[in-house]
Write a protein that holds these residues in place. Structure first.
Motif, short mmCIF file in Angstrom:
data_model
loop_
_atom_site.label_atom_id
_atom_site.label_comp_id
_atom_site.label_asym_id
_atom_site.label_seq_id
_atom_site.Cartn_x
_atom_site.Cartn_y
_atom_site.Cartn_z
N GLY A 1 0.84 -1.20 0.00
CA GLY A 1 0.00 0.00 0.00
C GLY A 1 0.87 1.24 0.00
O GLY A 1 1.57 1.52 0.97
N GLY B 1 -2.88 2.15 9.65
CA GLY B 1 -3.75 2.98 8.80
C GLY B 1 -5.17 2.46 8.73
O GLY B 1 -5.62 1.67 9.55
N ALA C 1 0.03 5.75 5.33
CA ALA C 1 0.65 4.89 6.35
C ALA C 1 1.85 4.15 5.77
O ALA C 1 2.89 4.01 6.42
N GLY C 2 1.72 3.67 4.54
CA GLY C 2 2.83 2.95 3.91
C GLY C 2 4.04 3.85 3.75
O GLY C 2 5.16 3.49 4.11
N ALA D 1 -1.12 -0.52 -5.47
CA ALA D 1 -2.01 -0.88 -6.59
C ALA D 1 -2.18 0.26 -7.59
O ALA D 1 -2.41 0.02 -8.77
N VAL E 1 -1.65 -6.55 -4.87
CA VAL E 1 -1.30 -7.70 -4.03
C VAL E 1 -2.56 -8.51 -3.75
O VAL E 1 -3.61 -7.95 -3.40
N PRO F 1 -6.63 13.97 1.87
CA PRO F 1 -7.65 14.91 2.35
C PRO F 1 -8.07 15.99 1.35
O PRO F 1 -9.25 16.32 1.25
N ALA G 1 -9.60 -2.08 2.92
CA ALA G 1 -9.21 -2.73 1.65
C ALA G 1 -8.43 -4.00 1.97
O ALA G 1 -7.21 -4.08 1.80
N SER H 1 -11.25 15.88 -1.60
CA SER H 1 -12.66 16.29 -1.49
C SER H 1 -12.76 17.78 -1.18
O SER H 1 -13.86 18.27 -0.89
N LYS H 2 -11.64 18.48 -1.24
CA LYS H 2 -11.64 19.91 -0.86
C LYS H 2 -10.91 20.71 -1.95
O LYS H 2 -11.43 20.88 -3.03
N ALA I 1 1.12 -2.54 -8.59
CA ALA I 1 1.28 -3.92 -8.07
C ALA I 1 0.09 -4.25 -7.19
O ALA I 1 -0.03 -3.75 -6.07
C1 LIG Z 1 -11.26 12.19 -0.17
C2 LIG Z 1 -10.75 11.98 1.23
C3 LIG Z 1 -10.69 13.06 2.10
C4 LIG Z 1 -10.22 12.89 3.41
N1 LIG Z 1 -10.18 13.96 4.25
C5 LIG Z 1 -9.73 13.80 5.53
C6 LIG Z 1 -9.69 14.91 6.43
O1 LIG Z 1 -10.05 16.02 6.09
N2 LIG Z 1 -9.25 14.68 7.70
C7 LIG Z 1 -8.86 13.44 8.13
O2 LIG Z 1 -8.47 13.28 9.30
N3 LIG Z 1 -8.86 12.38 7.28
C8 LIG Z 1 -9.30 12.53 6.00
N4 LIG Z 1 -9.33 11.46 5.15
C9 LIG Z 1 -8.85 10.15 5.62
C10 LIG Z 1 -7.33 9.98 5.41
O3 LIG Z 1 -6.94 10.45 4.15
C11 LIG Z 1 -7.03 8.50 5.59
O4 LIG Z 1 -7.27 8.20 6.95
C12 LIG Z 1 -5.58 8.15 5.19
O5 LIG Z 1 -5.33 8.40 3.83
C13 LIG Z 1 -5.34 6.67 5.51
O6 LIG Z 1 -4.06 6.33 5.06
P1 LIG Z 1 -3.74 4.82 4.66
O7 LIG Z 1 -2.29 4.81 4.27
O8 LIG Z 1 -4.22 3.90 5.68
O9 LIG Z 1 -4.62 4.52 3.36
P2 LIG Z 1 -4.57 5.19 1.94
O10 LIG Z 1 -4.04 6.57 1.99
O11 LIG Z 1 -5.95 4.99 1.39
O12 LIG Z 1 -3.53 4.30 1.09
C14 LIG Z 1 -3.72 2.94 0.87
C15 LIG Z 1 -3.07 2.56 -0.45
O13 LIG Z 1 -3.04 1.14 -0.55
C16 LIG Z 1 -3.35 0.78 -1.89
N5 LIG Z 1 -3.87 -0.59 -1.93
C17 LIG Z 1 -5.12 -1.02 -1.55
N6 LIG Z 1 -5.23 -2.35 -1.74
C18 LIG Z 1 -4.05 -2.76 -2.27
C19 LIG Z 1 -3.54 -4.03 -2.69
N7 LIG Z 1 -4.28 -5.15 -2.58
N8 LIG Z 1 -2.29 -4.08 -3.21
C20 LIG Z 1 -1.51 -2.97 -3.29
N9 LIG Z 1 -1.94 -1.75 -2.90
C21 LIG Z 1 -3.19 -1.64 -2.39
C22 LIG Z 1 -4.39 1.80 -2.30
O14 LIG Z 1 -4.50 1.88 -3.70
C23 LIG Z 1 -3.83 3.09 -1.67
O15 LIG Z 1 -2.97 3.74 -2.56
C24 LIG Z 1 -9.80 11.61 3.83
C25 LIG Z 1 -9.87 10.51 2.95
C26 LIG Z 1 -10.34 10.70 1.66
C27 LIG Z 1 -10.42 9.53 0.72
#
Ligand SMILES: Cc1cc2nc3c(=O)[nH]c(=O)nc-3n(C[C@H](O)[C@H](O)[C@H](O)COP(=O)(O)OP(=O)(O)OC[C@H]3O[C@@H](n4cnc5c(N)ncnc54)[C@H](O)[C@@H]3O)c2cc1C
Length: 408
Positions: A22, A291, A26-27, A48, A92, A57, A257, A60-61, A90
């Motif tokens: 990912g 994450g 977090a990644g 992916a 997974v 974030p 996911a 949507s803004k 990639a």
């Molecule tokens: C539009 C939007 C607005 C937001 N606004 C806010 C805000 O204002 N305030 C706030 O506190 N939080 C907000 N958030 C939430 C915040 O962005 C998330 O909590 C944060 O991005 C989580 O990080 P993450 O690394 O866990 O996941 P992500 O940032 O979603 O990254 C996960 C990555 O893993 C990849 N992945 C998934 N499955 C696979 C697989 N099987 N193989 C390989 N890769 C894979 C995905 O494609 C993605 O690139 C918002 C989220 C979104 C979508």
């Protein structure tokens, strides 16, 4: 699953291979943290999407209104690029505990000495009818591709229906209004959006801010499905009514996911999140998670929120510290924010644990609401509309108190 009481064994020797699944917030920060802590072995990030890690974030803004570009959202610093092997595109599909590693859709096996699962969340959708290639589907708001598609659509003179009552939906409603949509209808499922989670005063205030900008709210019934035709979209509600629109946006929640982990060796929550202790350890040697895809023990107990930017960032730092033997920073009080029109809403603390919501100052009309959340008479959280100074002070005071408690 491991218990949340004791720190797990370190996973990495200095030259070990760290594999991160990912390429999101977090990644990226797990990798960055591991390097900052001195890890010298190979770090590989499998993502992916066909792009490097970016911050969500703004999708949507400011990105939707055109105020920031895709380049502005890149997480890596071009002046100090992360020393890691990036593998975009990639997908997974499975985890192997022995030998440790993952399989991709293209048939490769990536072996590792430690695996960090950071696959985030996907958009929750509704049952849809008639979504064939000739018919435009409802928009989602999760990835850069989702947001780019909505941003490229001219909304002038169109009717927009936004399904969802969370911040994502309200931010989408605000940006569509700002971009000239003729009408915007929010289908929030509750009369005052956010009231169940944040208290009625906040829900009322949010509704009145949006209504002042011309946004309409559909009946408090839940949306159950969408029918799309060449003439537009019809969102069907649980009470039998329907909302018709030229453009439909589904912003009705997220699901971890983790479909690729179903049936594998890890413990998943009923919602599909990877269950971990409060160090991100999954209970399978060498496998960690951080994450939006993960649910740490304190989140399972309702002590911390899921799906917030700050949680993902801090969890990544904790995992990186435990992987490399560094001292992890204690996690801060939970924090979130949302931008809607010229309103910045910020919340801090354990709002979900509160049994009393008290309006301290201000009103929805003046746009400067300050709310206190209490549990058993003690303040556990704060929320402000354009109250940057007060929220900052509250967070700072609680951070100091927490540091004193840890030191004592
Ligand atoms: C539009 C939007 C607005 C937001 N606004 C806010 C805000 O204002 N305030 C706030 O506190 N939080 C907000 N958030 C939430 C915040 O962005 C998330 O909590 C944060 O991005 C989580 O990080 P993450 O690394 O866990 O996941 P992500 O940032 O979603 O990254 C996960 C990555 O893993 C990849 N992945 C998934 N499955 C696979 C697989 N099987 N193989 C390989 N890769 C894979 C995905 O494609 C993605 O690139 C918002 C989220 C979104 C979508």
């Amino acid at each position: 699953m491991m218990t949340s009481g004791s720190a797990p064994q370190l996973s990495l020797d200095p030259d070990d291979r760290l594999l991160i699944i990912g390429a999101g917030l977090a990644g990226y920060h797990t990798a960055r943290g591991a390097r900052l802590n001195g890890h010298q072995g190979q770090i590989t990030i499998l993502g992916a999407e066909h792009r490097l890690a970016y911050d969500r974030p703004a999708l949507s803004k400011a990105y939707l209104t055109g105020a920031v570009s895709e380049d502005d959202l890149a997480l890596d610093d071009p002046d100090q690029p992360l020393d890691a092997q990036w593998v975009p595109g990639a997908d997974v599909i499975a985890l192997s505990a022995v030998p440790l590693g993952v399989h991709t859709l293209t048939g490769e096996f990536w072996a590792a000495d430690a695996v960090v699962i950071a696959t985030g969340a996907g958009a929750r959708t509704l049952p849809q009818t008639n979504p064939d290639d000739e018919v435009a589907r409802p928009y989602l708001l999760r990835s850069m591709d989702d947001a780019a598609a909505l941003r490229a659509t001219c909304l002038q003179g169109l009717g927009v229906a936004v399904v969802g009552g969370g911040f994502l939906a309200l931010e989408a409603a605000a940006t569509c209004t700002q971009r000239g949509a003729e009408s915007v209808t929010v289908i929030a499922g509750e009369q005052h959006p956010g009231a169940t989670r944040l208290g009625t005063p906040v829900g009322r205030a949010l509704r009145s801010v949006h209504e002042a900008h011309g946004v309409r709210f559909a009946s408090a019934a839940r949306a159950v499905s969408v029918t799309s035709t060449t003439a537009g979209h019809t969102v069907h509600l649980a009470d039998g009514s329907a909302v018709a629109a030229d453009v439909a946006i589904l912003a009705c929640g997220a699901v971890p996911a983790t479909g690729w982990l179903q049936g594998g060796p890890l413990h998943l929550s009923p919602a599909g999140a990877v269950l971990c202790d409060d160090f991100g350890a999954t209970g399978i040697a060498g496998v960690w998670a951080a994450g939006d895809c993960a649910e740490w023990a304190s989140q399972s107990k309702g002590l911390r929120p899921v799906g917030h930017w700050q949680e993902a960032l801090e969890q990544a730092a904790v995992v990186a510290a435990h992987l490399t033997g560094a001292e992890p920073q204690p996690m801060q009080e939970p924090y979130f924010w949302s931008d809607q029109y010229d309103l910045r809403l910020q919340g801090a603390g354990r709002i979900a644990a509160a049994d009393e919501v008290r309006v301290l100052e201000g009103s929805a009309e003046t746009g400067d609401l300050l709310i206190s959340y209490l549990r058993g008479g003690t303040e556990v959280g704060i929320l402000g509309f354009n109250r940057l100074r007060e929220v900052k002070r509250w967070r700072k005071q609680h951070q100091i108190r927490k540091a004193q408690t840890v030191a004592a």
